[in-house]
Enzyme design. Structure first.
Site, PDB file in Angstrom:
ATOM      1  N   TRP A 191       0.861  -1.176   0.000  1.00 40.81           N
ATOM      2  CA  TRP A 191       0.000   0.000   0.000  1.00 40.81           C
ATOM      3  C   TRP A 191       0.902   1.232   0.000  1.00 40.81           C
ATOM      4  CZ3 TRP A 191      -0.203   3.886   3.819  1.00 40.81           C
ATOM      5  CH2 TRP A 191      -1.058   4.947   3.476  1.00 40.81           C
ATOM      6  N   GLU A 232      -3.103  -2.803  -2.407  1.00 37.01           N
ATOM      7  CA  GLU A 232      -4.239  -2.195  -1.697  1.00 37.01           C
ATOM      8  C   GLU A 232      -4.572  -0.802  -2.239  1.00 37.01           C
ATOM      9  OE1 GLU A 232      -3.494  -1.613   2.499  1.00 37.01           O
ATOM     10  OE2 GLU A 232      -5.532  -0.930   2.898  1.00 37.01           O
ATOM     11  N   LYS A 234      -6.952   2.855  -2.484  1.00 38.69           N
ATOM     12  CA  LYS A 234      -7.551   3.835  -1.561  1.00 38.69           C
ATOM     13  C   LYS A 234      -8.200   4.942  -2.377  1.00 38.69           C
ATOM     14  CE  LYS A 234      -6.497   6.150   2.791  1.00 38.69           C
ATOM     15  NZ  LYS A 234      -5.546   6.300   3.890  1.00 38.69           N
ATOM     16  N   ASP A 265      -9.823  -2.616   1.569  1.00 39.42           N
ATOM     17  CA  ASP A 265      -9.902  -2.046   2.912  1.00 39.42           C
ATOM     18  C   ASP A 265     -11.260  -1.375   3.040  1.00 39.42           C
ATOM     19  OD1 ASP A 265      -9.759  -0.020   5.004  1.00 39.42           O
ATOM     20  OD2 ASP A 265      -7.604  -0.381   5.085  1.00 39.42           O
ATOM     21  N   HIS A 268     -11.626   2.458   2.648  1.00 41.61           N
ATOM     22  CA  HIS A 268     -10.976   3.114   1.509  1.00 41.61           C
ATOM     23  C   HIS A 268     -11.903   3.437   0.345  1.00 41.61           C
ATOM     24  CE1 HIS A 268      -6.558   1.981   2.567  1.00 41.61           C
ATOM     25  NE2 HIS A 268      -7.220   2.533   3.572  1.00 41.61           N
ATOM     26  N   HIS A 292      -8.843  -5.796   4.557  1.00 45.35           N
ATOM     27  CA  HIS A 292      -8.478  -4.993   5.720  1.00 45.35           C
ATOM     28  C   HIS A 292      -9.798  -4.532   6.305  1.00 45.35           C
ATOM     29  CE1 HIS A 292      -4.038  -3.625   5.019  1.00 45.35           C
ATOM     30  NE2 HIS A 292      -4.166  -4.928   5.163  1.00 45.35           N
ATOM     31  N   ASP A 300     -12.442   9.538   8.323  1.00 42.67           N
ATOM     32  CA  ASP A 300     -11.432   8.596   8.833  1.00 42.67           C
ATOM     33  C   ASP A 300     -11.737   7.179   8.376  1.00 42.67           C
ATOM     34  OD1 ASP A 300      -9.203   7.728  10.506  1.00 42.67           O
ATOM     35  OD2 ASP A 300     -10.774   6.699  11.619  1.00 42.67           O
ATOM     36  N   ASP A 302     -10.165   4.454   9.693  1.00 45.71           N
ATOM     37  CA  ASP A 302      -9.506   3.491  10.578  1.00 45.71           C
ATOM     38  C   ASP A 302     -10.042   3.417  11.991  1.00 45.71           C
ATOM     39  OD1 ASP A 302      -7.342   2.357   8.832  1.00 45.71           O
ATOM     40  OD2 ASP A 302      -6.960   4.493   8.572  1.00 45.71           O
ATOM     41  N   ASP A 332      -7.583  -3.716  10.230  1.00 49.95           N
ATOM     42  CA  ASP A 332      -6.751  -2.525  10.022  1.00 49.95           C
ATOM     43  C   ASP A 332      -7.442  -1.305  10.622  1.00 49.95           C
ATOM     44  OD1 ASP A 332      -5.019  -0.577   9.227  1.00 49.95           O
ATOM     45  OD2 ASP A 332      -5.450  -0.704   7.093  1.00 49.95           O
TER      46      ASP A 332
HETATM   47  C1  RNT Z   1      -3.801   3.045   4.912  1.00 51.89           C
HETATM   48  C2  RNT Z   1      -3.953   1.593   4.592  1.00 51.89           C
HETATM   49  C3  RNT Z   1      -2.849   0.733   5.090  1.00 51.89           C
HETATM   50  C4  RNT Z   1      -2.390   1.156   6.458  1.00 51.89           C
HETATM   51  C5  RNT Z   1      -1.360   0.265   7.064  1.00 51.89           C
HETATM   52  C6  RNT Z   1      -0.636   0.928   8.163  1.00 51.89           C
HETATM   53  O1  RNT Z   1      -4.880   3.774   4.544  1.00 51.89           O
HETATM   54  O2  RNT Z   1      -5.164   1.128   5.071  1.00 51.89           O
HETATM   55  O3  RNT Z   1      -3.223  -0.593   5.043  1.00 51.89           O
HETATM   56  O4  RNT Z   1      -3.449   1.252   7.351  1.00 51.89           O
HETATM   57  O5  RNT Z   1      -0.565  -0.242   6.099  1.00 51.89           O
HETATM   58 ZN    ZN Z   2      -5.526  -0.978   4.993  1.00 53.61          ZN
END
Ligand code: RNT
Ligand code: ZN
Length: 424
Positions: A191, A232, A234, A265, A268, A292, A300, A302, A332
């Site tokens: 990523w 990955e 985003k 993810d 994302h 993820h 956000d 995460d 994640d």
């Molecule tokens: C970031 C991605 C990635 C990170 C990690 C730390 O937006 O989700 O996977 O969270 O690699």
């Molecule tokens: Zn991620």
């Protein structure tokens, strides 16, 4: 069976719940056997706010950020490992650990990321063996002076680009080492944060550059028995609001063309877009994917995973078609405003609960109703399922795995906080 107070009460509740599910043709003992076989790759970076052990480096250059200053953050790898052990001891089942390159142990020596080698992860690997944990890996393309103007692999500057190509190649070798040593393929996830805060004048050129850079990263074939590569995507990050080079379409195409895995993810995408519905589409074209699992909240991506419609829909998308062996689940998120170990446990237990709920659905009956055009029955059943006693099945599963049931694990974390975390 775990020795906990009122074990009988939980066993009794299970027997009752089991009978209720049996009326729907669902064999809960069999379901628990299936759940036991689903590993979730727990991300190590919740443990220290994506800090790592290099010192310096600000993760916001990667468009990510952990907020909060909860006490007890680990200061070295041994402390982090101890925290991980504590977290995993309160999560039922056998799982994996997802490591990042910034967690290298270089014995006080400065080793730059393009020079990392398996030896710098020997402690992790030995420990993983001892804990019977599979490992997954990630190059860390952020929190580093070679991130220039928010760019890494997609940089026009060959010095910058090559540094990160070398780092990603080094990471794949570390993944291969883990895979060989632990006898389970390591999934190495690339990523990168590359993007622009404001409207780009050229949206194509950086993607061309990234594609070529990735070709160099993946040029050397590594036996997928040991290492599997994944990419990955985003949509946006902090400071890359207008454009991210590695978009979903970019990596979907790349994964199909180059035969690598794709990482989805859940944080994302656009806030109303769920990765759940992507799974059945991408698996028509890609053999395996990594998830993820996260929780997006407004901007956000995460927050700690909870058992909500999103995580349930993801689990359902995997289970409905028996995609367990093709979809590698991982977590994640990073939250420094609450006890970091509790954060892991809440996220991991929520993912597993989502999988359990999906497994408990009388999926064949639902599919049958749909096939017969009985959409009334489909909707009615889906609603009724929501209030089935799956909580009793979950608590019993925890007991069976020697892990405290809901309502009982937090006291263990509080004790660890008092005895270990607050003394750091
Ligand atoms: C970031 C991605 C990635 C990170 C990690 C730390 O937006 O989700 O996977 O969270 O690699
Ligand atoms: Zn991620």
């Amino acid at each position: 069976m775990a020795k906990i107070d009122n074990a009988k009460t939980y066993e009794h509740a299970y027997e009752q719940a089991k009978d209720i599910f049996a009326l729907l043709g669902v064999d809960t003992d069999e379901i628990l056997n299936q759940l036991q076989k689903i590993p979730v790759s727990m991300h190590c970076w919740q443990g220290d706010d994506v800090g790592g052990f290099e010192g310096g480096g600000d993760i916001t250059d990667g468009g990510i950020m952990a907020t909060g200053d909860y006490p007890g953050k680990p200061g070295n790898a041994d402390e982090l490992r101890r925290d991980i052990e504590t977290a995993l001891s309160l999560v039922p089942g056998k799982h994996r650990l997802n490591l990042h390159a910034i967690y290298a142990e270089t014995n006080g020596k400065k080793v730059d990321r393009n020079e990392l080698e398996p030896t710098h992860f020997k402690n992790w690997c030995d420990w993983a063996k001892e804990q019977e944990l599979g490992l997954d890996f990630n190059p860390s393309c952020f929190a580093h002076p070679m991130v220039k103007e928010g760019l890494t692999l997609a940089s026009r500057d060959p010095n910058v680009r090559n540094f990160w190509i070398e780092h990603c190649i080094a990471s794949r070798k570390i993944g291969e080492y883990f895979g060989k040593e632990l006898n389970t393929a390591c999934i190495t996830n690339v990523w990168i944060p590359d993007g622009y805060k404001d409207t780009p004048a050229d949206r194509y050129a950086p993607r061309e550059i990234l594609k070529q850079a990735l070709d160099k990263v993946f040029a050397e074939k590594i036996d997928p028995k040991h290492n599997k590569d994944t990419v990955e995507s985003k949509l946006f990050g902090i400071g890359s609001e207008s454009y991210v080079v590695g978009s979903f379409e970019f990596y979907l195409g790349y994964a199909i063309e180059k035969n690598v895995l794709l990482t989805l993810d859940s944080g994302h995408f656009h806030p109303t877009e769920s990765i759940a519905d992507k799974i059945s589409s991408v698996l028509l074209y890609i053999d395996e994917i990594m998830l993820h699992i996260s929780r997006g909240v407004r901007w956000d991506s995460d927050h700690i995973v909870t058992l909500n419609d999103d995580s349930l829909a993801i689990a359902r998308a995997v289970i409905q078609n028996g995609f367990q062996s093709r979809v590698h689940a991982g977590t994640d998120f990073f939250d420094a405003s609450v006890n970091r170990i509790a954060a892991w446990i809440i996220g991991m237990r929520s993912v597993l609960k989502a999988y359990l709920n999906a497994l408990l659905e009388p999926s064949n009956t639902l599919k049958e109703a749909e096939k017969n055009g009985n959409l009334t029955k489909r909707l009615a059943m889906m609603e009724d399922i929501k209030s089935l006693p799956s909580g009793a099945i979950w608590n019993y599963y925890c007991l069976k795995n020697n892990v405290p049931p809901d309502g009982k694990w937090l006291e263990k974390v509080e004790q660890y906080e008092k005895e270990v975390l607050l003394k750091r």
